[in-house]
Write an enzyme that holds these catalytic residues in place. Structure first.
Site, short mmCIF file in Angstrom:
data_model
loop_
_atom_site.label_atom_id
_atom_site.label_comp_id
_atom_site.label_asym_id
_atom_site.label_seq_id
_atom_site.Cartn_x
_atom_site.Cartn_y
_atom_site.Cartn_z
CG LEU A 76 -1.92 -1.22 1.20
CD1 LEU A 76 -2.80 -1.20 2.44
CD2 LEU A 76 -2.74 -1.29 -0.06
CG HIS A 78 0.68 6.57 -2.18
ND1 HIS A 78 0.33 6.35 -0.88
CD2 HIS A 78 -0.47 6.84 -2.84
CE1 HIS A 78 -0.98 6.48 -0.74
NE2 HIS A 78 -1.49 6.78 -1.92
CG MET A 114 6.40 3.05 4.21
SD MET A 114 6.72 2.34 5.86
CE MET A 114 7.27 0.72 5.45
CD GLU A 115 8.88 5.80 -0.20
OE1 GLU A 115 7.95 5.54 -0.97
OE2 GLU A 115 8.69 6.25 0.96
CG ASP A 129 24.50 -11.40 -0.60
OD1 ASP A 129 24.39 -12.64 -0.52
OD2 ASP A 129 24.83 -10.80 -1.64
#
Length: 163
Positions: A76, A78, A114-115, A129
């Site tokens: 959700l 954007h 969120m970014e 990794d």
């Protein structure tokens, strides 16, 4: 009283929040993460001599790339026209790992938290990794929003619990 869940309708169905009527404002978010590791892994990363090459530079670039893909990963979230993404990874003060700081900015109708969180998380995962051949017991922690500015909810600065 709990805040309303903005991503659910009255029937419990999820939806993307409509931001069409919101004004475009400058938005900024800073997120952090930490990765702890063995002395061997720490020394190799610090020297730019990890098994897969320079892990710090690769992880910083991975974080930048991840910020641009947050909307494709988080259902959700954007898609936003980001104007700046910076990821900085530095040794922690104890010399046992690295602190990651991701700063994301845009001029938009919704925030870039969120970014920034995605950038910090993916940078930490990339360090893992790149160095897992030296230390499979590395621990990623402290993924959190450190700061945010812009938008209707105003500014936010993280303070450690108990302070």
């Amino acid at each position: 009283m709990s805040p309303a869940l903005t991503h659910q309708d009255a029937h419990g169905r999820v939806h993307m929040v409509d931001v069409a009527a919101k004004p475009v404002t400058g938005r900024r978010a800073v997120a952090g993460a930490h990765i702890a590791m063995s002395a061997t892994a720490f020394a190799a990363i610090s020297a730019g001599q990890g098994p897969k090459g320079n892990a710090l530079h690769t992880a910083e670039l991975a974080g930048i790339m991840a910020a641009k893909k947050a909307a494709g990963l988080i259902p959700l979230c954007h898609p936003l026209p980001l104007t700046s993404v910076k990821v900085v990874i530095e040794p922690d003060t104890a010399g046992t790992g690295f602190d990651i700081r991701a700063t994301v900015e845009c001029d938009g109708k919704t925030g870039v938290e969120m970014e920034a969180l995605t950038a910090a998380s993916i940078a930490a995962l990339t360090l893992y990794d790149m160095t897992k051949a030296l230390d499979k017991a590395m621990t990623i922690s402290a993924i959190r929003l450190l700061e945010k500015s812009g938008g209707r909810s105003g500014d936010y600065t993280w303070t450690p619990p108990g302070t």
